[in-house]
Design a protein around this motif. Structure first.
Motif, PDB file in Angstrom:
ATOM      1  N   ARG A  88       2.230  18.055 -20.119  1.00 22.60           N
ATOM      2  CA  ARG A  88       1.036  17.211 -20.228  1.00 22.60           C
ATOM      3  C   ARG A  88       0.114  17.379 -19.034  1.00 22.60           C
ATOM      4  N   ASN A  89       0.425  18.388 -18.196  1.00 17.55           N
ATOM      5  CA  ASN A  89      -0.475  18.729 -17.117  1.00 17.55           C
ATOM      6  C   ASN A  89      -0.550  17.661 -16.031  1.00 17.55           C
ATOM      7  N   CYS A  90       0.528  16.961 -15.820  1.00 14.10           N
ATOM      8  CA  CYS A  90       0.522  15.934 -14.793  1.00 14.10           C
ATOM      9  C   CYS A  90       0.686  16.588 -13.427  1.00 14.10           C
ATOM     10  N   LYS A  91      -0.109  16.113 -12.485  1.00 16.53           N
ATOM     11  CA  LYS A  91      -0.058  16.689 -11.139  1.00 16.53           C
ATOM     12  C   LYS A  91       0.754  15.811 -10.185  1.00 16.53           C
ATOM     13  N   LEU A  92       0.927  14.552 -10.601  1.00 25.36           N
ATOM     14  CA  LEU A  92       1.707  13.629  -9.772  1.00 25.36           C
ATOM     15  C   LEU A  92       2.920  13.178 -10.580  1.00 25.36           C
ATOM     16  N   LEU A  93       4.107  13.495 -10.079  1.00 23.05           N
ATOM     17  CA  LEU A  93       5.312  13.171 -10.832  1.00 23.05           C
ATOM     18  C   LEU A  93       6.073  12.041 -10.139  1.00 23.05           C
ATOM     19  N   ILE A  94       6.474  11.050 -10.951  1.00 21.92           N
ATOM     20  CA  ILE A  94       7.268   9.957 -10.396  1.00 21.92           C
ATOM     21  C   ILE A  94       8.696  10.122 -10.893  1.00 21.92           C
TER      22      ILE A  94
ATOM     23  N   ASN B 258       4.036  24.674  -5.736  1.00 20.78           N
ATOM     24  CA  ASN B 258       3.009  24.914  -6.745  1.00 20.78           C
ATOM     25  C   ASN B 258       1.926  23.844  -6.754  1.00 20.78           C
ATOM     26  N   GLY B 259       1.929  22.976  -5.752  1.00 18.93           N
ATOM     27  CA  GLY B 259       0.839  22.012  -5.626  1.00 18.93           C
ATOM     28  C   GLY B 259       1.066  20.668  -6.279  1.00 18.93           C
ATOM     29  N   PHE B 260       2.257  20.452  -6.811  1.00 16.73           N
ATOM     30  CA  PHE B 260       2.537  19.134  -7.395  1.00 16.73           C
ATOM     31  C   PHE B 260       2.865  18.133  -6.300  1.00 16.73           C
ATOM     32  N   SER B 261       2.526  16.877  -6.574  1.00 17.01           N
ATOM     33  CA  SER B 261       2.947  15.806  -5.679  1.00 17.01           C
ATOM     34  C   SER B 261       4.040  15.022  -6.386  1.00 17.01           C
ATOM     35  N   ILE B 262       5.017  14.589  -5.608  1.00 16.41           N
ATOM     36  CA  ILE B 262       6.156  13.912  -6.229  1.00 16.41           C
ATOM     37  C   ILE B 262       6.452  12.600  -5.495  1.00 16.41           C
ATOM     38  N   ILE B 263       6.609  11.526  -6.289  1.00 13.62           N
ATOM     39  CA  ILE B 263       7.104  10.280  -5.696  1.00 13.62           C
ATOM     40  C   ILE B 263       8.573  10.177  -6.066  1.00 13.62           C
ATOM     41  N   PHE B 264       9.406  10.121  -5.041  1.00 10.23           N
ATOM     42  CA  PHE B 264      10.851  10.162  -5.236  1.00 10.23           C
ATOM     43  C   PHE B 264      11.422   8.792  -4.888  1.00 10.23           C
ATOM     44  N   ILE B 265      11.870   8.078  -5.928  1.00 10.17           N
ATOM     45  CA  ILE B 265      12.392   6.732  -5.685  1.00 10.17           C
ATOM     46  C   ILE B 265      13.901   6.800  -5.527  1.00 10.17           C
ATOM     47  N   SER B 266      14.413   6.210  -4.455  1.00  5.04           N
ATOM     48  CA  SER B 266      15.847   6.320  -4.227  1.00  5.04           C
ATOM     49  C   SER B 266      16.277   5.297  -3.198  1.00  5.04           C
ATOM     50  N   HIS B 267      17.573   4.978  -3.202  1.00  2.00           N
ATOM     51  CA  HIS B 267      18.055   4.299  -2.013  1.00  2.00           C
ATOM     52  C   HIS B 267      19.194   5.074  -1.360  1.00  2.00           C
ATOM     53  N   LYS B 268      19.244   6.362  -1.674  1.00  2.00           N
ATOM     54  CA  LYS B 268      20.228   7.202  -0.996  1.00  2.00           C
ATOM     55  C   LYS B 268      19.534   7.901   0.168  1.00  2.00           C
ATOM     56  N   LEU B 269      19.865   7.467   1.368  1.00  2.00           N
ATOM     57  CA  LEU B 269      19.135   7.939   2.532  1.00  2.00           C
ATOM     58  C   LEU B 269      19.272   9.424   2.793  1.00  2.00           C
TER      59      LEU B 269
ATOM     60  N   SER C 152       0.838  -1.192   0.000  1.00  2.00           N
ATOM     61  CA  SER C 152       0.000   0.000   0.000  1.00  2.00           C
ATOM     62  C   SER C 152       0.870   1.239   0.000  1.00  2.00           C
ATOM     63  N   LEU C 153       0.388   2.254  -0.681  1.00  2.00           N
ATOM     64  CA  LEU C 153       1.146   3.501  -0.784  1.00  2.00           C
ATOM     65  C   LEU C 153       0.150   4.628  -0.925  1.00  2.00           C
ATOM     66  N   SER C 154       0.293   5.684  -0.100  1.00  2.00           N
ATOM     67  CA  SER C 154      -0.579   6.832  -0.325  1.00  2.00           C
ATOM     68  C   SER C 154       0.257   8.100  -0.367  1.00  2.00           C
ATOM     69  N   VAL C 155      -0.109   8.960  -1.297  1.00  2.00           N
ATOM     70  CA  VAL C 155       0.637  10.195  -1.508  1.00  2.00           C
ATOM     71  C   VAL C 155      -0.327  11.367  -1.363  1.00  2.00           C
ATOM     72  N   ARG C 156       0.043  12.331  -0.523  1.00  2.00           N
ATOM     73  CA  ARG C 156      -0.837  13.488  -0.315  1.00  2.00           C
ATOM     74  C   ARG C 156      -0.572  14.567  -1.359  1.00  2.00           C
ATOM     75  N   LYS C 157      -1.535  15.450  -1.465  1.00  2.00           N
ATOM     76  CA  LYS C 157      -1.351  16.576  -2.389  1.00  2.00           C
ATOM     77  C   LYS C 157      -0.231  17.455  -1.881  1.00  2.00           C
ATOM     78  N   GLY C 158       0.633  17.870  -2.770  1.00  2.00           N
ATOM     79  CA  GLY C 158       1.683  18.810  -2.403  1.00  2.00           C
ATOM     80  C   GLY C 158       2.722  18.259  -1.463  1.00  2.00           C
ATOM     81  N   GLU C 159       3.059  16.999  -1.605  1.00  2.00           N
ATOM     82  CA  GLU C 159       4.161  16.479  -0.793  1.00  2.00           C
ATOM     83  C   GLU C 159       5.167  15.748  -1.675  1.00  2.00           C
ATOM     84  N   ILE C 160       6.381  15.638  -1.145  1.00  2.00           N
ATOM     85  CA  ILE C 160       7.367  14.797  -1.806  1.00  2.00           C
ATOM     86  C   ILE C 160       7.458  13.524  -0.988  1.00  2.00           C
ATOM     87  N   HIS C 161       7.085  12.436  -1.628  1.00  2.00           N
ATOM     88  CA  HIS C 161       6.984  11.167  -0.922  1.00  2.00           C
ATOM     89  C   HIS C 161       8.089  10.237  -1.402  1.00  2.00           C
ATOM     90  N   ALA C 162       8.887   9.768  -0.463  1.00  2.00           N
ATOM     91  CA  ALA C 162       9.987   8.888  -0.853  1.00  2.00           C
ATOM     92  C   ALA C 162       9.521   7.442  -0.881  1.00  2.00           C
TER      93      ALA C 162
END
Lengths: 517, 361
Positions: free
Chosen positions: A159-165, A191-202, A26-36
């Motif tokens: 392309r007007n994407c609001k959620l960026l991976i 600016n209200g974008f949500s971002i999923i940030f994939i990484s293994h650099k702590l 399960s994964l949930s991402v809020r509006k306007g956050e950077i989620h790792a």
């Protein structure tokens, strides 16, 4: 929660060969956050994102966007629903301009003719708005990597994407470019974008992100606010063991050196130095475990020893003989066998029968020939039958194509071949990744038996903590192409300790690494 | 597992039959549209090759070189190289053999020995020339498709030049050599047909190739290199050597085909354009799924279609080019791995599930 822009609930994905890549994630991402989204390679991050982006189907669970359940049929559909992906490997046409790349697939037209100026205008507008510093008329091939990544980001924004991976965006960047990217990402967040940030650099995750979800072995093992977590806690979540299994083994009685590596340096195919002067040795009758987050030079060390990669410096000796200038076959004949991490690419020929795969490395030995020319069918059949029985390979007679077997059985074929080649040095790279419990057990026990009974030396490279802690007689940890820790007594090492070395929080001094070489 | 394997084999068979039927249906439809007498046309195309001794002889006359070029292409195709030099060496070998035979007419050797020598020379010439694109590919990384096709044309003009300057027959109105001496002709097995003793050479070649493929470490290495080169590398196989030998063997078999064809069917050398026999060899290899033991089937199927096309061409108002369309459809459908693949996968999935169920009980 209504403020969630995305929530993925209880996602399960099983691949065709039976590998469970995601289990109840399960994964949930809020509006306007950077989620790792963090986890080791093979933890299921990429699978989860590919599911979200509509690349691959999933068996169970549901995806909600803005609280509404959606069924994403493909990348185009994902983009339409506001999800944009910045791939690790850029999807770009190097010979075209930035603008042309950005509008590809949604080209503005005047009549039927491509409107170049309009394309440039759209692109430049967005670039300026978020201060991405990309010039729309530049040719992509001329741009540095950092800017090429911005082009990828622009594509999603236009392309007007609001959620960026962003899939490991900093892997290819210099520290300065990383800094700049972080500033821009924070600007996007405002600016209200949500971002999923994939990484293994702590350190990056701690610096940039608001919340984090940790995946391990295909399951979500935790999530939370970054500000409530310490680096140590997070590292434990990432590398920790699910179940501690004990494997019985006698104490090893190491004898002469089989493998000795001195000052090994290697460059990868982009000419970046990834192994920076390594010394190690493997003795007859012991298993040397190599722990470390993947991508810290372990694979290159294995490839240098097996002759797949020509080192840029240092010496490697197998049974006392320097391997420099020798062909792969000559190196193998010194007494080496190799279990590769990529079993379908380097470990077998998928479209050929099991029989052929079992015999691939030895078919030109004299003992399998009649009159020195024709293959001795009976002898080969006998050996194939015996290997199938001994390694419990589930098949009829060895005539079926190896790809028809399950992943575990394919690995059994490979292990059967490599263990029976008569070598006294086995380099095993991720020998049990993605393999069922039964086969894993068989492989581990065989490795131990080989060292205890037949005086074989094993170099075991693995990202599975259980495996490295239970099998190794001695253990080293690699980070950034160097050995940062060496343990003579593996029993005394705790998960936390190991995690800190693996993630670069601590490092041993040369004096502490006594007995390494 | 056994059931799945059987299902796979059965499916392969059904697939080929279905491909043939569909291709025939499409062609039938087209024939009905463009000719006044469709029944006659279909009859000539489908049954034609079997109606007279002479026609069947034509079929076998094509079948023999197909056996050789097809076998050769199996080596090339199995090594995952698309080296088409088989086409050029086919003519070259035929040309060299014809020139030698004509220049040495009346040689004081037993005919069988002389023929054997000629065939061996033709084969060796082919192997030597076949080495060129193979070396270029494995040592210099020059793509073998480009180099072999370019070389094919060079060889074609070389053969024209040789014929024109060495053994041209000035009595005839087209470019061709003088008549081949009687003693080099391969014995006709059935008088008044193209069925000649080269048939045995062709079948023997299939056997030899099958043995090399499955009973020697060379064949083993070639197949592993063609199947997964990375794996071959890790296994310590000398990739360049295996692939070069595969391509040279391919050229050698094709060249033998050219020599056998010239001595078996023709009165004189007159190949002034590419013969297509080498390219057809690739088709045969595709139809036989790159397994030399199936080459006789693939070669027969192609020879049958080609003969039917020729008959159709001179017996009806349907042009040869049209028939080639039909051949293309058949070959496409047989070669297309995924044709009916959906049904196959569904079947296999069901069997696998069933098997799992049985195990659990």
């Amino acid at each position: 929660m209504s403020e969630d822009i995305l929530s993925m609930e209880h996602i399960t994905k099983v691949y065709e060969n039976g590998f469970i890549a995601n289990e109840d994630v399960s994964l949930s991402v809020r509006k306007g956050e950077i989620h790792a989204l963090v986890g080791e390679n093979g933890a299921g991050k990429t699978t989860l994102m590919n599911i979200l982006f509509g690349f691959i189907p999933y068996q169970e669970g549901r995806i909600l966007i803005n609280g509404e359940e959606v069924h994403i049929t493909g990348p185009l559909d994902a983009i339409e629903k506001g999800i944009g992906m910045v791939h690790q490997h850029f999807m770009q046409m190097p010979s075209l301009t930035v603008a042309e790349n950005v509008v590809l697939g949604m080209e503005p037209v005047r009549g039927v003719i491509f409107d170049r100026q309009e394309a440039a205008k759209i692109t430049q507008e967005i670039s300026d708005k978020y201060d991405l510093k990309v010039n729309a008329d530049d040719i992509v091939a001329d741009l540095p990597i950092g800017l090429r990544q911005k082009v990828e980001l622009l594509k999603a924004l236009v392309r007007n994407c609001k959620l960026l991976i962003l899939d490991e965006p900093t892997a290819v960047l210099t520290p300065q470019e990383t800094e700049e990217l972080f500033v821009q990402l924070k600007e996007l967040k405002k600016n209200g974008f949500s971002i999923i940030f994939i990484s293994h650099k702590l350190e990056e995750v701690m610096k940039l992100c608001d919340r984090v979800t940790v995946l391990r072995r295909g399951r979500s093992v935790g999530s939370g606010e970054i500000k409530d977590l310490t680096t140590a806690e997070l590292s434990k979540m990432i590398v920790g063991r699910d179940v501690v299994t004990e494997i019985e083994k006698e104490k090893s009685e190491p004898k002469k050196d089989i493998l000795s590596v001195e000052g090994l340096r290697c460059k990868n195919k982009d000419y970046v130095e990834v192994v920076k002067g390594i010394d190690l040795k493997v003795r007859a009758g012991e298993i040397l475990g190599v722990a470390g987050v993947e991508g810290n030079g372990q694979v290159e060390v294995a490839e240098a020893i097996t002759g797949m990669l020509i080192p840029s410096g240092g010496n490697i000796r197998i049974n006392g003989k320097n391997i420099r200038g020798k062909t792969i076959k000559q190196i193998k004949d010194l007494g080496l066998s190799y279990i590769s991490e990529d079993r379908l690419k380097y470990g077998c020929a998928p479209l050929m029968p099991i029989r052929e795969n079992l015999m691939a490395d030895r078919i030109d030995r004299k003992e399998y020939k009649k009159f020195g020319l024709f293959l001795d069918r009976k002898k080969i059949d006998d050996e194939v039958k015996q290997l199938i029985r001994e390694y419990e390979i589930k098949c009829d007679d060895g005539e079926e194509e190896i790809r028809m077997l399950s992943g575990g059985n394919i690995q059994k074929v490979i292990v059967a071949r490599e263990m029976s080649s008569g070598a006294n040095l086995i380099v095993a790279n991720q020998p049990t990744r993605g393999i069922d419990v039964g086969t894993t057990d068989l492989i581990r026990k065989t490795l131990i038996r080989k060292t205890r009974e037949e005086n074989v030396g094993v170099l075991l490279i693995t990202s599975d903590l259980n495996e490295v802690l239970e099998l190794s007689d001695r253990m080293i940890v690699m980070k950034d192409g160097q050995i940062v820790a060496h343990f003579n007594d593996v029993k005394k090492v705790s998960d936390e300790q190991l995690g800190e070395y693996m993630l670069g929080i601590r490092k041993m001094s040369p004096e502490e690494m006594e007995g390494l070489s | 597992m056994k059931k799945i394997k059987q299902a796979n084999a059965l499916f392969e068979f059904i697939r080929i039959i279905a491909a043939l039927l569909i291709a025939y249906a499409i062609t039938l439809l087209l024939i009905v549209l463009i000719t006044d007498d469709p029944i006659d046309a279909v009859y000539h195309f489908a049954i034609g090759p079997f109606t007279t001794k002479r026609r069947f002889g034509q079929l076998i006359g094509k079948f023999i070189p197909y056996l050789l070029t097809g076998t050769g292409m199996c080596f090339v195709y199995a090594s995952n190289r698309f080296n088409l030099i088989g086409e050029g060496v086919y003519s070259l070998s035929g040309c060299i053999v014809a020139i030698l035979a004509i220049k040495n007419a009346g040689i004081a050797l037993p005919p069988a020995l002389w023929i054997a020598i000629l065939l061996i020379i033709g084969t060796l010439v082919g192997a030597a020339v076949g080495l060129i694109p193979a070396l270029m590919r494995e040592k210099l990384a020059i793509h073998e498709i480009v180099s072999s096709i370019m070389l094919n044309f060079a060889l074609l003009y070389l053969t024209n030049y040789l014929i024109k300057t060495r053994v041209a027959d000035t009595e005839i109105t087209y470019l061709g050599s003088t008549m081949l001496p009687k003693e080099v002709k391969l014995t006709a097995l059935v008088n008044g047909t193209n069925i000649h003793s080269g048939l045995f050479i062709g079948l023997l070649a299939v056997v030899v190739a099958t043995v090399i493929f499955y009973r020697t470490s060379l064949g083993y290495h070639i197949r592993i290199c063609g199947s997964n080169q990375e794996f071959a590398k890790v296994s310590g196989i000398n990739i360049a050597r295996s692939l070069i030998i595969a391509q040279v063997l391919g050229a050698a078999f094709s060249a033998l085909g050219g020599a056998v064809d010239i001595l078996g069917v023709y009165d004189r050398y007159m190949w002034t354009a590419l013969t297509q026999m080498g390219f057809d060899g690739l088709l045969v290899a595709v139809l036989s799924k790159k397994k030399p033991q199936y080459v006789p089937l693939g070669a027969f199927l192609l020879a049958y279609m080609r003969t039917g096309a020729t008959i159709l061409n001179y017996k009806t108002d349907i042009p040869l080019e049209f028939v080639q369309v039909m051949q293309a459809v058949v070959i496409l459908l047989i070669a297309a791995e995924q044709f009916l693949g959906k049904y196959k996968n569904a079947l296999i999935f069901r069997l696998a599930k069933q098997e799992k169920g049985e195990k659990n009980v």
